[in-house]
Design an enzyme around this catalytic site. Structure first.
Site, PDB file in Angstrom:
ATOM      1  N   ASP A 168       0.831  -1.201   0.000  1.00  0.00           N
ATOM      2  CA  ASP A 168       0.000   0.000   0.000  1.00  0.00           C
ATOM      3  C   ASP A 168       0.868   1.255   0.000  1.00  0.00           C
ATOM      4  OD1 ASP A 168      -2.532   1.383   0.218  1.00  0.00           O
ATOM      5  OD2 ASP A 168      -1.936   1.878   2.252  1.00  0.00           O
ATOM      6  N   HIS A 206      -6.880   0.250 -10.330  1.00  0.00           N
ATOM      7  CA  HIS A 206      -6.772   1.283  -9.303  1.00  0.00           C
ATOM      8  C   HIS A 206      -5.663   2.274  -9.636  1.00  0.00           C
ATOM      9  CE1 HIS A 206      -6.856   3.276  -5.475  1.00  0.00           C
ATOM     10  NE2 HIS A 206      -5.593   2.941  -5.229  1.00  0.00           N
TER      11      HIS A 206
END
Length: 299
Positions: A143, A215
């Site tokens: 992340d 994404h």
């Protein structure tokens, strides 16, 4: 130079607590409470220097207008929600964000916050986040790979340089609930096409090889050749047996950068939605303004 609140710029924190609350009664009580908390925080920062402790107190639109007399934070507004309800709004009045390398210290600071703010706020949500293995999301993907690195670079992105809001920052928080069973029904290749990066090696997939709905494609935006960067302080949260996901938290000198990413993710620009919605969904959303520490102490 105005002093930035200490929770905006740190990197690689291992734990965080987010508290969202509404004001009870008049906002004037927040002035003394904010100063009291800032004083308590300074004591903890001095007591636990190795924890690299930081915290932020930020305010929603109506509350900030009342506290500031309507001055500054011109971009601030209530979070409107996006994607025709896909990204719901749960706007509150106050956000307290605490982060460090130690959850025990964070918890002590959160207790101090509750003592400082007392009956002038009503807590609506409290989330405890943790750094997972190799700074990965619970989906298994790393992340925040493109997060700005280094204090000066992060300051350039997150902190307002000058004017009445110098030293301040816009804040966005959004809690995502993951359906990991749904994710794990996909092949690793399909998961990688959803995210736009390889899962194990964390390598970016070339733009012409990944879908427009990946994404990475939805959030890697540019205007006039310049990337719309944000500083992320997101962490996984939750329980193994129950609700879990990502608590997304972003700071930026311009609310515009945050909003453009959201418009792109939820199909409000070209009708294409972030493929992450196949396995996760946002359940909260709020915009806030974090004034400089100097301004917070002088409210």
């Amino acid at each position: 130079m105005s002093q930035v609140q200490s929770g905006i710029l740190p990197e690689h924190c291992r734990a965080a607590i987010w508290i969202e609350a509404n004001v009870k009664g008049e906002v004037d009580a927040l002035r003394a409470a904010s100063k009291t908390f800032a004083d308590k925080l300074a004591t903890f920062e001095a007591k636990f220097p190795d924890a690299h402790l930081g915290a932020v107190v930020a305010f929603g639109n109506n509350t900030w207008r009342a506290l500031s007399g309507g001055v500054g934070a011109e971009e601030l507004k209530d979070f409107p929600g996006y994607g025709k309800g896909l990204a719901p709004t749960t706007q509150f009045d106050v956000l307290i964000h605490i982060l460090s390398l130690r959850h025990d210290v964070n918890f002590s600071v959160a207790q101090a916050a509750m003592e400082a703010f007392g009956d002038c706020i009503e807590v609506k949500e409290e989330i405890h986040g943790f750094r997972w293995v190799e700074e990965r999301d619970l989906s298994g993907f790393v992340d925040g790979t493109e997060n700005p690195a280094g204090e000066e670079t992060r300051r350039e992105v997150a902190v307002i340089k000058d004017g009445v809001d110098a030293g301040g920052s816009y804040v966005f928080v959004q809690r995502w609930e993951h359906n990991l069973k749904q994710l794990n029904r996909m092949s690793v290749h399909d998961q990688e096409m959803v995210i736009g990066r390889t899962k194990e090696a964390n390598e970016e997939i070339d733009g012409d090889e990944r879908p427009e709905t990946s994404h990475l494609t939805r959030v890697d935006l540019k205007e006039d050749g310049k990337g719309l960067k944000i500083v992320r302080q997101s962490l996984p949260y939750g329980t193994a047996s129950g609700t879990h996901g990502l608590y997304f938290c972003a700071y930026c000198a311009r609310l515009h950068n945050i909003e453009q990413q959201l418009l792109s993710m939820f199909g409000d620009t070209d009708g294409k939605r972030d493929a992450m919605l196949r396995f996760t969904k946002p359940v909260t959303g709020g915009y806030y303004f974090a004034p400089s520490l100097d301004k917070l102490m002088a409210l």
